[in-house]
Every structure is written in structure tokens, then in C-alpha cells.
Scaffold this active site. Structure first.
Site, PDB file in Angstrom:
ATOM      1  N   TYR A 111      -8.630   1.182 -10.949  1.00 58.21           N
ATOM      2  CA  TYR A 111      -9.168   0.881  -9.658  1.00 58.21           C
ATOM      3  C   TYR A 111     -10.275  -0.216  -9.676  1.00 58.21           C
ATOM      4  O   TYR A 111     -11.397   0.272 -10.075  1.00 58.21           O
ATOM      5  CB  TYR A 111      -9.513   2.096  -8.852  1.00 58.21           C
ATOM      6  CG  TYR A 111      -8.283   3.179  -8.672  1.00 58.21           C
ATOM      7  CD1 TYR A 111      -6.990   2.849  -8.843  1.00 58.21           C
ATOM      8  CD2 TYR A 111      -8.598   4.500  -8.576  1.00 58.21           C
ATOM      9  CE1 TYR A 111      -6.018   3.750  -8.811  1.00 58.21           C
ATOM     10  CE2 TYR A 111      -7.585   5.323  -8.488  1.00 58.21           C
ATOM     11  CZ  TYR A 111      -6.404   5.214  -8.436  1.00 58.21           C
ATOM     12  OH  TYR A 111      -5.227   6.009  -8.299  1.00 58.21           O
ATOM     13  N   HIS A 163      -1.942   7.888 -16.356  1.00 58.17           N
ATOM     14  CA  HIS A 163      -1.598   7.119 -15.022  1.00 58.17           C
ATOM     15  C   HIS A 163      -0.209   6.713 -14.985  1.00 58.17           C
ATOM     16  O   HIS A 163       0.538   7.113 -13.882  1.00 58.17           O
ATOM     17  CB  HIS A 163      -2.418   5.982 -14.902  1.00 58.17           C
ATOM     18  CG  HIS A 163      -2.752   5.450 -13.494  1.00 58.17           C
ATOM     19  ND1 HIS A 163      -3.690   4.981 -13.070  1.00 58.17           N
ATOM     20  CD2 HIS A 163      -2.251   5.934 -12.344  1.00 58.17           C
ATOM     21  CE1 HIS A 163      -3.999   4.868 -11.635  1.00 58.17           C
ATOM     22  NE2 HIS A 163      -3.011   5.416 -11.148  1.00 58.17           N
ATOM     23  N   GLY A 199       1.173   8.885   3.672  1.00 58.49           N
ATOM     24  CA  GLY A 199       1.902   7.870   3.588  1.00 58.49           C
ATOM     25  C   GLY A 199       1.034   6.359   3.815  1.00 58.49           C
ATOM     26  O   GLY A 199       1.607   5.604   4.558  1.00 58.49           O
ATOM     27  N   ARG A 200       0.251   6.424   2.893  1.00 61.11           N
ATOM     28  CA  ARG A 200      -0.891   5.284   2.833  1.00 61.11           C
ATOM     29  C   ARG A 200      -1.330   4.950   4.427  1.00 61.11           C
ATOM     30  O   ARG A 200      -1.588   3.601   4.725  1.00 61.11           O
ATOM     31  CB  ARG A 200       0.050   3.994   2.392  1.00 61.11           C
ATOM     32  CG  ARG A 200       0.740   4.188   0.821  1.00 61.11           C
ATOM     33  CD  ARG A 200       1.245   2.940   0.202  1.00 61.11           C
ATOM     34  NE  ARG A 200       1.920   3.453  -0.992  1.00 61.11           N
ATOM     35  CZ  ARG A 200       1.172   3.811  -2.146  1.00 61.11           C
ATOM     36  NH1 ARG A 200      -0.202   3.854  -2.203  1.00 61.11           N
ATOM     37  NH2 ARG A 200       2.052   3.966  -3.069  1.00 61.11           N
ATOM     38  N   GLY A 201      -1.767   5.998   5.100  1.00 66.91           N
ATOM     39  CA  GLY A 201      -2.202   5.958   6.317  1.00 66.91           C
ATOM     40  C   GLY A 201      -1.274   5.878   7.398  1.00 66.91           C
ATOM     41  O   GLY A 201      -1.643   5.817   8.554  1.00 66.91           O
ATOM     42  N   PHE A 202       0.064   5.612   7.151  1.00 63.04           N
ATOM     43  CA  PHE A 202       1.057   5.315   8.218  1.00 63.04           C
ATOM     44  C   PHE A 202       1.187   6.495   9.227  1.00 63.04           C
ATOM     45  O   PHE A 202       1.215   6.335  10.429  1.00 63.04           O
ATOM     46  CB  PHE A 202       2.105   4.801   7.736  1.00 63.04           C
ATOM     47  CG  PHE A 202       3.296   4.352   8.661  1.00 63.04           C
ATOM     48  CD1 PHE A 202       3.169   3.245   9.227  1.00 63.04           C
ATOM     49  CD2 PHE A 202       4.397   5.311   8.824  1.00 63.04           C
ATOM     50  CE1 PHE A 202       4.109   2.967  10.262  1.00 63.04           C
ATOM     51  CE2 PHE A 202       5.061   5.180  10.148  1.00 63.04           C
ATOM     52  CZ  PHE A 202       5.142   4.000  10.589  1.00 63.04           C
ATOM     53  N   SER A 208      -1.262   9.596  -1.860  1.00 61.76           N
ATOM     54  CA  SER A 208      -0.848   8.946  -0.560  1.00 61.76           C
ATOM     55  C   SER A 208       0.033  10.140   0.188  1.00 61.76           C
ATOM     56  O   SER A 208       1.048   9.759   0.762  1.00 61.76           O
ATOM     57  CB  SER A 208       0.235   8.027  -0.759  1.00 61.76           C
ATOM     58  OG  SER A 208      -0.533   6.879  -1.592  1.00 61.76           O
ATOM     59  N   PRO A 209      -0.645  11.028   0.487  1.00 61.46           N
ATOM     60  CA  PRO A 209       0.038  12.178   1.379  1.00 61.46           C
ATOM     61  C   PRO A 209       0.022  11.933   2.641  1.00 61.46           C
ATOM     62  O   PRO A 209       0.651  12.740   3.517  1.00 61.46           O
ATOM     63  CB  PRO A 209      -0.950  13.380   1.217  1.00 61.46           C
ATOM     64  CG  PRO A 209      -2.279  12.788   0.789  1.00 61.46           C
ATOM     65  CD  PRO A 209      -2.120  11.624  -0.067  1.00 61.46           C
TER      66      PRO A 209
END
Length: 318
Positions: free
Chosen positions: A58, A127, A209-212, A206-207
Site C-alpha cells: 500500500y 497477500h 463493496g468498495r464503498g458502493f 471491502s465488506p
């Protein structure tokens, strides 16, 4: 925050952790604010989100440095600190590449500890499996970090059951990290049942949904042009419009509970297993508190059935 353990034999952690990737990498890079991110990491501990997750890739590298600045003194003592190895800056235009060579792992743990400002990490994770290196060799090098006291336990990320079993034959697997949310449910088929059966922690990245799933994106125009999500298939205009149906159901259930869509999406993830510890990412105090509040949302059997019945997301993950 209520707690669980990091698998059957691991330390106590809050049921919702904190993923730090987006503080320096991939998402809205022009919105980076290191001082606020340090505050968010420390506030996460105050809220009970004690699992703090980063990785050497990262940035690359500067995310670990940021986390190290936040986790000084008593903050380090309160955190269950996790980082990762195995992805490297890519060549020939590729964003990332793989490196699972034992010599890379041995060198990388020392580099990570230096950047993090600590003498050990609580969880050191592979990773991604390097297809060019037998997993037994890579995993053996991670096990050396445990034997040297540089890592207290080791975990895997984005692996199959067969890969977990091959690793377990060399050294115990403390955790498996994979994407899991209402729009990415692949892990429910085999990997998550296996980890539950064997007392291995499962750490969904990403729980949301990457913010969606928070309802933040109503159209593709809502995504900054330099944001990594703008290149992902599910965020393209037609797919995004179709996927809004998922968000509407989440909003509907949230309204019943007096909760936010993010809290309902995370509560669904939490309901998937005893040792499931999602690591939503945020660099905003408001969203941090919102995510932590999901631990108090108790979905009914009817709620879960409605969410389970949602159709798959339109578009591939990558």
C-alpha cells in the site's frame, strides 16, 4: 464494541476492524490527509476496533509508515497489528506483481517492522500466493518470522481451501483474508465454511463493496477520475446502474432498524460466522463511527433472508 477472538486460539479483537489501505493508496488519492488518518486509527482503538490492517504494497510502503506514526506507545499496546507481504510494485505497466520467494519474505518482515516502528506484528499475512513459488516454501519463510518473534501468528489472503491445507501442513494458519460483501459472496461456498470448521479467523476486506453499498455512488460521475474504482467493471456506468438495486434493498432494511446502509451491510457480514472480523476502510471520523456502530445492529432472520436473496452484482471484481 463486542468482541470475538482472532480464530479459536487468537487474541481478543473487536468484531469490526480497520483497513488502512485507502488512507494512502488507490481510493481518492488527492484526498489524502495523514494527520486525520492518524486520528482515525487512534479513534478506532477507542471505539474497540482493535484489529488494524495494512500491507507493504500500500503506497507502496508509506501506508505502513503512516500506521507506525499512529501506533506509538500505548496505542501500539492496544492494537492487534496486521500487515502483509507478497505483492510488489509491478513492471511493464502492471500495478502489482507477485514475489513469494523466501528471501523476499525474510527481507520484507524486517523492512515492515522498521516502517511500523515495532519489534513484532501480531499477524503477518501472505497477500497473494506467488504462482511461481510453491506455497510451502513461502509459508515456511513466514513461519520463520514467528520462530524469530517478529510475528506472533501468520495468515493467508485470497486463497483456496487446497492452498490453506497445504500451508497448514507446514505451520498453523491463524487467519484468511478475502473479499466478502453483499456483492462478493464467493467465499461463502467453500473457504468460509472451512475456516469456521477449523477455528481460523476470516477477515473480509471491502465488506462495503468498495464503498458502493453505503449508497455513496449514484452514478459513475460520482467517482473521482483518479480513483482506482473508476477502472473496475462494477463501477462502469451500466453495471453501476444495475447494481443500485442492491443498495436500495440495503437502504430499505436500514430504515427499519434506524441504521445506516453501511451498518446493515456490515451486520450482514458479521452474521456469516463466529470468527468473521470485517476490516472496512475509511479515513473519515464520521464513517469510522458509523462502521463501528454496525456491531450493535442485530438483523432478524427475515432481514438476512432478504439480503441473502439479492442477485449477484453485475460485473466482475477486477
Amino acid at each position: 464494541m463486542r468482541t470475538t477472538t482472532l480464530g479459536s486460539g487468537g487474541p481478543e479483537v473487536g468484531v469490526v476492524g480497520l483497513g488502512c489501505m485507502g488512507m494512502t493508496w488507490a481510493y481518492d488519492p488527492n484526498g489524502r490527509d495523514d494527520s486525520t488518518s492518524v486520528e482515525v486509527i487512534r479513534a478506532a482503538l477507542d471505539l474497540g476496533s482493535t484489529l488494524i490492517d495494512t500491507a507493504d504494497i500500500y503506497g507502496p510502503y508509506d501506508n505502513e509508515e503512516l500506521v507506525g506514526k499512529a501506533l506509538t506507545g500505548e496505542f501500539r499496546e492496544r492494537a492487534v497489528l496486521a500487515t502483509k507481504v507478497g505483492l510488489v510494485p509491478g513492471t511493464g505497466g502492471a500495478r502489482v506483481g507477485n514475489d513469494g520467494r523466501p528471501e523476499h519474505v525474510r527481507r520484507s518482515i524486517d523492512d515492515s517492522l522498521r516502517r511500523l516502528g515495532t519489534d513484532h506484528v501480531d499477524l503477518y499475512q501472505l497477500h497473494r500466493v506467488d504462482p511461481a513459488v510453491p506455497i510451502e516454501e513461502t509459508w515456511g519463510a513466514l513461519a520463520e518470522a514467528v520462530q524469530a518473534g517478529k510475528a506472533l501468528r501468520i495468515g493467508l489472503s485470497e486463497v483456496t481451501v487446497e492452498q490453506i491445507e497445504r500451508a497448514r501442513a507446514v505451520h498453523p494458519v491463524a487467519s484468511v483474508q478475502s473479499e466478502l460483501s453483499l456483492w462478493t459472496r464467493d467465499a461463502l461456498d467453500e473457504v468460509l465454511p472451512y475456516t469456521e470448521e477449523h477455528g481460523i479467523a476470516f477477515l473480509p476486506f471491502s465488506p462495503l463493496g468498495r464503498g458502493f453499498l453505503t449508497g455513496r455512488f449514484a452514478s459513475a460521475e460520482d467517482i473521482p477520475a483518479d480513483d482506482w474504482r473508476s477502472n473496475l467493471p462494477r463501477f462502469q456506468a451500466d453495471a453501476l446502474a444495475a447494481n443500485l438495486a442492491l443498495v436500495e434493498k440495503v437502504k430499505e432494511i436500514a430504515a427499519r432498524h434506524g441504521a445506516t446502509p453501511a451498518q446493515v451491510a456490515l451486520a450482514w457480514v458479521l452474521a456469516q460466522g463466529r470468527y468473521v472480523v470485517p476490516i472496512p476502510g475509511t479515513k473519515t471520523p464520521k464513517y469510522l463511527a458509523d462502521n463501528a456502530g454496525s456491531a450493535d445492529v442485530r438483523l432478524t432472520a427475515a432481514d438476512l433472508a432478504e439480503l441473502d436473496a439479492l442477485p449477484p452484482a453485475v460485473g466482475s471484481r477486477y
